[in-house]
Motif scaffolding. Structure first.
Motif, PDB file in Angstrom:
ATOM      1  N   SER A 179     -14.139  11.064  -1.076  1.00 23.21           N
ATOM      2  CA  SER A 179     -13.049  10.601  -1.931  1.00 23.21           C
ATOM      3  C   SER A 179     -11.695  10.820  -1.257  1.00 23.21           C
ATOM      4  N   GLU A 180     -11.582  11.832  -0.415  1.00 24.71           N
ATOM      5  CA  GLU A 180     -10.336  12.032   0.355  1.00 24.71           C
ATOM      6  C   GLU A 180     -10.158  10.919   1.384  1.00 24.71           C
ATOM      7  N   VAL A 181     -11.225  10.518   2.025  1.00 26.03           N
ATOM      8  CA  VAL A 181     -11.147   9.402   2.977  1.00 26.03           C
ATOM      9  C   VAL A 181     -10.721   8.128   2.241  1.00 26.03           C
ATOM     10  N   GLU A 182     -11.251   7.919   1.053  1.00 23.65           N
ATOM     11  CA  GLU A 182     -10.853   6.755   0.259  1.00 23.65           C
ATOM     12  C   GLU A 182      -9.368   6.836  -0.116  1.00 23.65           C
ATOM     13  N   ASP A 225     -12.005  -5.163  -2.785  1.00 16.78           N
ATOM     14  CA  ASP A 225     -11.815  -3.989  -3.645  1.00 16.78           C
ATOM     15  C   ASP A 225     -12.404  -4.212  -5.035  1.00 16.78           C
ATOM     16  N   LEU A 226     -12.340  -5.423  -5.558  1.00 18.02           N
ATOM     17  CA  LEU A 226     -12.927  -5.693  -6.869  1.00 18.02           C
ATOM     18  C   LEU A 226     -14.452  -5.579  -6.817  1.00 18.02           C
ATOM     19  N   VAL A 227     -15.063  -6.067  -5.751  1.00 13.43           N
ATOM     20  CA  VAL A 227     -16.512  -5.913  -5.580  1.00 13.43           C
ATOM     21  C   VAL A 227     -16.849  -4.426  -5.435  1.00 13.43           C
ATOM     22  N   TYR A 228     -16.052  -3.735  -4.627  1.00 18.11           N
ATOM     23  CA  TYR A 228     -16.234  -2.296  -4.425  1.00 18.11           C
ATOM     24  C   TYR A 228     -16.093  -1.553  -5.749  1.00 18.11           C
ATOM     25  N   MET A 242       0.849  -1.178   0.000  1.00 23.03           N
ATOM     26  CA  MET A 242       0.000   0.000   0.000  1.00 23.03           C
ATOM     27  C   MET A 242       0.890   1.235   0.000  1.00 23.03           C
ATOM     28  N   GLU A 243       0.599   2.142  -0.898  1.00 20.29           N
ATOM     29  CA  GLU A 243       1.394   3.354  -0.955  1.00 20.29           C
ATOM     30  C   GLU A 243       1.051   4.257   0.218  1.00 20.29           C
ATOM     31  N   HIS A 260     -10.788   5.927  -9.141  1.00 19.25           N
ATOM     32  CA  HIS A 260      -9.356   6.143  -9.372  1.00 19.25           C
ATOM     33  C   HIS A 260      -8.525   5.641  -8.192  1.00 19.25           C
ATOM     34  N   ARG A 261      -8.967   5.920  -6.975  1.00 17.25           N
ATOM     35  CA  ARG A 261      -8.221   5.497  -5.782  1.00 17.25           C
ATOM     36  C   ARG A 261      -8.267   3.988  -5.593  1.00 17.25           C
ATOM     37  N   ILE A 262      -9.402   3.356  -5.903  1.00 16.55           N
ATOM     38  CA  ILE A 262      -9.488   1.898  -5.776  1.00 16.55           C
ATOM     39  C   ILE A 262      -8.541   1.233  -6.774  1.00 16.55           C
ATOM     40  N   VAL A 263      -8.543   1.725  -8.008  1.00 15.27           N
ATOM     41  CA  VAL A 263      -7.658   1.155  -9.022  1.00 15.27           C
ATOM     42  C   VAL A 263      -6.199   1.318  -8.603  1.00 15.27           C
ATOM     43  N   ARG A 264      -5.847   2.488  -8.105  1.00 15.08           N
ATOM     44  CA  ARG A 264      -4.460   2.690  -7.648  1.00 15.08           C
ATOM     45  C   ARG A 264      -4.108   1.745  -6.508  1.00 15.08           C
TER      46      ARG A 264
END
Length: 159
Positions: A59-62, A90-93, A1-2, A139-143
């Motif tokens: 989206s900031e929390v994500e 994450d894939l389901v999300y 995780m970054e 975008h954040r989930i993909v990253r």
């Protein structure tokens, strides 16, 4: 995780919306006193700013991976199994967020002709907050998925 940076565009934008919201609410408060008559647009503007601030804040929390989790069972799993579990989640999300993007897009199109009551725009601007936020979340989930893959790919088996 970054490791997320301390500040991001999502956090900055949500903070700016919050500061402007405070200003608009202050205009509302003082507009109800004998000092001056408050403009009618402040109530709708405050609502719209609140919605935009909340969605961009989500989206900031994500981005920070700071949503609520019940990880006590996942923490019992070994590292590889835990990584697989979180990847599946994450894939389901990702699928859910993709569907929400589609719903938000259709809502923006559907409300593009609805004129706002006191603001010189359409209601689509309000509903665009959901579209923008879900695209940022996607975008954040993909990253996160890609960074998790990099962790597993870069590890070489030791002999």
């Amino acid at each position: 995780m970054e490791n997320p940076r301390k500040y991001s565009i999502e956090g900055i934008v949500a903070s700016v919306f919050f500061i402007v919201l405070i200003g608009v609410v202050l205009i509302q408060v003082f507009g109800r006193t004998p000092l001056f008559r408050g403009p009618v647009w402040t109530e709708e503007t405050a609502r719209w700013l609140w919605v935009w601030m909340a969605f961009i804040g989500i989206s900031e929390v994500e981005r920070q991976d700071g949503q609520l989790k019940m990880a006590f069972l996942a923490d019992l799993l070994p590292g590889g199994a835990r990584r697989i579990l979180y990847t599946v989640i994450d894939l389901v999300y990702l699928g859910i967020v993709g569907h929400l993007i589609w719903i938000a897009y259709k809502t923006v199109l559907r409300t593009s002709d609805n004129v706002s009551v006191t603001l010189p725009t359409t209601d689509a601007v309000l509903y665009a907050s959901g579209l923008v936020a879900t695209v940022l979340i996607l975008h954040r989930i993909v990253r996160r998925l890609l960074s998790r893959r990099d962790v597993t790919v870069t590890r070489e088996p030791t002999l």
